[in-house]
Scaffold this active site. Structure first.
Site, PDB file in Angstrom:
ATOM      1  N   GLN A   7      35.891  78.962  39.623  1.00 21.14           N
ATOM      2  CA  GLN A   7      34.987  79.351  38.537  1.00 21.14           C
ATOM      3  C   GLN A   7      34.559  78.152  37.690  1.00 21.14           C
ATOM      4  O   GLN A   7      33.400  78.043  37.288  1.00 21.14           O
ATOM      5  CB  GLN A   7      35.660  80.395  37.639  1.00 21.14           C
ATOM      6  CG  GLN A   7      35.691  81.781  38.253  1.00 21.14           C
ATOM      7  CD  GLN A   7      36.351  82.803  37.341  1.00 21.14           C
ATOM      8  OE1 GLN A   7      37.066  82.449  36.415  1.00 21.14           O
ATOM      9  NE2 GLN A   7      36.123  84.078  37.610  1.00 21.14           N
TER      10      GLN A   7
ATOM     11  N   TYR B 117      27.457  88.584  44.590  1.00 24.06           N
ATOM     12  CA  TYR B 117      26.004  88.419  44.553  1.00 24.06           C
ATOM     13  C   TYR B 117      25.323  89.726  44.933  1.00 24.06           C
ATOM     14  O   TYR B 117      25.872  90.543  45.668  1.00 24.06           O
ATOM     15  CB  TYR B 117      25.559  87.322  45.539  1.00 24.06           C
ATOM     16  CG  TYR B 117      25.950  85.934  45.150  1.00 24.06           C
ATOM     17  CD1 TYR B 117      25.255  85.246  44.163  1.00 24.06           C
ATOM     18  CD2 TYR B 117      27.012  85.297  45.765  1.00 24.06           C
ATOM     19  CE1 TYR B 117      25.607  83.962  43.810  1.00 24.06           C
ATOM     20  CE2 TYR B 117      27.383  84.000  45.417  1.00 24.06           C
ATOM     21  CZ  TYR B 117      26.673  83.339  44.438  1.00 24.06           C
ATOM     22  OH  TYR B 117      27.025  82.072  44.086  1.00 24.06           O
TER      23      TYR B 117
ATOM     24  N   SER C 178      26.786  79.486  37.735  1.00 27.25           N
ATOM     25  CA  SER C 178      27.196  80.260  36.562  1.00 27.25           C
ATOM     26  C   SER C 178      26.929  79.502  35.273  1.00 27.25           C
ATOM     27  O   SER C 178      26.377  80.049  34.316  1.00 27.25           O
ATOM     28  CB  SER C 178      28.682  80.621  36.663  1.00 27.25           C
ATOM     29  OG  SER C 178      28.903  81.554  37.697  1.00 27.25           O
TER      30      SER C 178
ATOM     31  N   ASP D  47      31.596  76.098  39.245  1.00 29.60           N
ATOM     32  CA  ASP D  47      30.407  76.854  39.661  1.00 29.60           C
ATOM     33  C   ASP D  47      29.182  76.479  38.825  1.00 29.60           C
ATOM     34  O   ASP D  47      29.022  76.947  37.701  1.00 29.60           O
ATOM     35  CB  ASP D  47      30.717  78.345  39.536  1.00 29.60           C
ATOM     36  CG  ASP D  47      29.609  79.230  40.088  1.00 29.60           C
ATOM     37  OD1 ASP D  47      28.551  78.696  40.476  1.00 29.60           O
ATOM     38  OD2 ASP D  47      29.798  80.459  40.128  1.00 29.60           O
TER      39      ASP D  47
ATOM     40  N   ARG E 189      32.503  82.187  45.161  1.00 31.09           N
ATOM     41  CA  ARG E 189      32.813  82.920  43.927  1.00 31.09           C
ATOM     42  C   ARG E 189      34.256  83.427  44.007  1.00 31.09           C
ATOM     43  O   ARG E 189      34.516  84.601  44.277  1.00 31.09           O
ATOM     44  CB  ARG E 189      31.826  84.085  43.766  1.00 31.09           C
ATOM     45  CG  ARG E 189      30.419  83.638  43.371  1.00 31.09           C
ATOM     46  CD  ARG E 189      30.324  83.457  41.865  1.00 31.09           C
ATOM     47  NE  ARG E 189      29.078  82.850  41.446  1.00 31.09           N
ATOM     48  CZ  ARG E 189      28.027  83.529  40.982  1.00 31.09           C
ATOM     49  NH1 ARG E 189      28.053  84.836  40.936  1.00 31.09           N
ATOM     50  NH2 ARG E 189      26.950  82.885  40.575  1.00 31.09           N
TER      51      ARG E 189
END
Length: 372
Positions: A126, A229, A132, A129, A121
């Site tokens: 991003q 997280y 996500s 990912d 992360r």
């Protein structure tokens, strides 16, 4: 450089790891793309659309032959990878903790297994990912699932026959899925509240127009883990949280739970006694049901009823939005590979920060520190 796109074989899996859009982009990088016949059928993508984008279509054996990179949504059964060449990359959601034996089998095949859900992360990752992108859709779908099971409406309605009150929605766990659930429930007109073990999420909840429900002034909160997280909470916090939630949950019409801790069973958030305190006709959607469940009595793949409350436990929620889920997943994979594409070498070359984080196997061995 040959990239193979496999047809998913897991029960209920409707997504595909490439789309005509990403095939075109891979071809423009100089790669050859081979797609297994029927791979896109459940995502409303025909073989012809892949061929028009520049891919070849064939059997699994044909697309695996001489493939340098193999793409998937879920990790394929190692027994179906006969003929894959040693050293080939396999990039997919591999569920390393839940399917450890399968990871060992990938090592035995001599391939380099890359777990996309281990993507760190960090800002530059991003766009790569998968957790996500897929969680965002799951949070949206969870609210729609709740609405379809709920025997009343979400928004307040003022009619000539009288006023209908707005539904009260409580979201437990404010990660990507939880935030999207809040936003979707708000768009449908519900009164929304939310809670999380991470105090940093309070402002995010308020920014979406929802009410934050938080335990205050309790020592030993350890909710913020690495990489954003959630992690384990102190016993004192758990007790205070349970007391707060019990008083709040009894007033709610819809509860959506999204709490997951990487590498561990999902934390238990709602007990049978708390379910019994809810009004008959209420609905709980457990998005963590496949990881053991946040809700006592939730059953993976089923909608069950306890104390007059429906508990929704659909498997693979994101897959039920197959077209958009596939598009986002495929872009995650393309963003990942293209970011490391070496034009001179004609292939991607990983750096240590991301490569070491997601690489599970190499040279016939399991090499990821999180699995050793």
């Amino acid at each position: 450089m040959k990239i193979a796109v496999l047809k998913e074989t897991a029960a209920g899996e409707r997504r595909v790891s490439a789309t005509p859009e990403t095939v075109k982009k891979f071809v423009s990088l100089g790669a050859a793309v081979a797609v297994e016949r029927g791979a896109g059928d459940t995502g409303f993508l025909s073989d012809a659309t892949f061929e028009a984008a520049g891919a070849t279509v064939g059997s699994r054996a044909e697309v695996l032959a001489d493939a340098d990179i193999v793409l998937g949504v879920q990790g394929p059964d190692p027994a179906t990878l006969a003929g894959i060449k040693p050293g080939a990359w396999l990039a997919a959601g591999l569920n390393p903790f839940g399917e450890r034996a399968r990871v060992d089998a990938y090592a035995a095949l001599g391939i380099e297994a890359l777990a996309m859900e281990f993507m760190p992360r960090i800002t530059r990752a991003q766009s790569m990912d998968i957790l996500s992108s897929q969680s965002n859709l799951a949070g949206y779908k969870a609210v729609l699932d709740a609405a379809s099971e709920y025997g009343r409406v979400f928004p307040m309605m003022m009619t000539a026959a009288g006023t209908v009150s707005a539904a009260k929605v409580f979201v437990m766990g404010v990660g990507v899925a939880g935030l999207q659930a809040i936003a979707t429930a708000r768009r449908l007109g519900a009164q929304v509240s939310a809670t999380d073990v991470r105090s940093a999420t309070k402002e995010q909840i308020q920014s979406l127009g929802a009410k934050p429900i938080f335990v205050e002034n309790v020592a030993g909160i350890e909710g913020e883990g690495s990489g954003g997280y959630a992690t384990e909470m102190s016993d004192e916090y758990k007790a205070a949280q349970a007391e707060l939630v019990s008083s709040h949950i009894a007033k709610q019409d819809i509860v959506i739970t999204t709490a997951l801790i990487p590498g561990r069973p999902a934390p238990r958030l709602i007990s049978d006694a708390q379910i019994a305190s809810m009004r008959p006709g209420s609905v709980i959607v457990d998005l963590a049901v496949e990881a053991g469940g946040n809700v006592e009595g939730a059953v993976a793949g089923e909608v069950v009823e306890k104390h007059g409350v429906k508990i929704v436990g659909h498997r693979n929620t994101t897959s039920r939005l197959s077209s958009d889920a596939s598009a986002l997943f495929a872009r995650n994979l393309y963003n990942f590979l293209s970011a490391f594409w070496d034009k001179e070498a004609g292939k991607p070359v990983l750096d240590e920060e991301i490569g070491d984080a997601i690489r599970l196997t190499q040279g016939g061995k399991v090499v990821n520190p999180r699995l050793l």
